[in-house]
Design a protein around this motif. Structure first.
Motif: not given
Length: 242
Positions: A4-9, A59-65, A69-71
């Motif tokens: 799965e993809i997670i995102y945010g610093i 943005d596309k990888i995370c499906q969110s803007p 800047g990191i995922a």
């Protein structure tokens, strides 16, 4: 193993520190901040693959803007059985656990997890049905706290409540008609159950509670959402756990 993809610093930073997560790669924008540079150094030290990306692609990888800047591409978070989580408690007699009953909004769930970790709650009992699952939104809103709490996925919340009672847990349910938490006596170890904003706890779940507790509101305007009410209740409970 599924990914799965997670995102945010904070989310990515804490995931790298979590031995129960496998990090397959970290993805960062080419232009990044000092905080992201620190995360990338930690990832490199842990021999984690690092890819750089344009912001629009991220943005596309995370499906969110809202990725800052990191995922990271990661394994699913480890989940526990009740007996496993209990065995990991440093002070089982003082354990404070949270349960979500019909919480379907992932942002609410993520916010509850963030408050729970800050206030010393060490496990989340999460029904597999009728409740938001653990996903990237929950991870992002929790701001890294998801990596610091034991997730106990259960098929039947009521059966799990009975199991915890057998193990000495006291069960407290949140409801507007309950005893005001600052005045209530509570015993430990405990499980606190938060129900949905619209319907609250399911009736059978409420019947299993040893006590129903509430937040004392100063007006008749019902303005507290589930995550805010949960945070207030957890704070008051943590004050009583000495």
């Amino acid at each position: 193993m599924s990914k799965e993809i997670i995102y945010g610093i904070n989310c990515v930073s804490e995931a790298i520190k979590n031995s129960n997560r496998e990090i397959y790669r970290v993805i960062a924008c080419k232009e990044n901040s000092e905080r992201i540079s620190t995360i990338l150094k930690n990832a490199a030290a842990a021999k984690i693959r690092i890819d750089f990306s344009e912001r629009k692609i991220l943005d596309k990888i995370c499906q969110s803007p809202h990725h800052q800047g990191i995922a990271a591409e990661v394994s699913h978070l480890k989940t526990y059985e009740i007996f496993e989580a209990l065995a990991l408690e440093k002070e089982a007699k003082k354990a404070m656990w949270l349960a979500a009953d019909s919480i379907t909004d992932p942002a609410n769930l993520g916010s509850m997890i963030r408050s729970a970790v800050c206030l010393g709650f060490t496990a989340l009992v999460l029904p597999k049905n009728r409740t938001a699952g653990i996903n990237s939104t929950v991870a992002k809103v929790s701001s890294g706290a998801l990596e610091k709490i034991k997730i106990i996925e259960v098929s039947n919340l009521n059966s799990s409540i009975l199991e915890l009672k057998e193990k000495g847990f006291w069960i407290y349910g949140a409801d507007a008609k309950g005893e005001e938490i600052s005045q209530a006596q509570v015993a430990f170890p405990l499980l606190m159950i938060i129900g949905s904003e619209g319907d609250g706890m399911r009736l059978k779940t409420k019947e299993h509670c040893d006590k129903i507790i509430s937040v004392n509101q100063k007006s008749d305007f019902d303005s507290l959402n589930a995550s805010i009410a949960a945070a207030i209740l957890m704070y008051q409970i943590s004050l009583k756990n000495k």
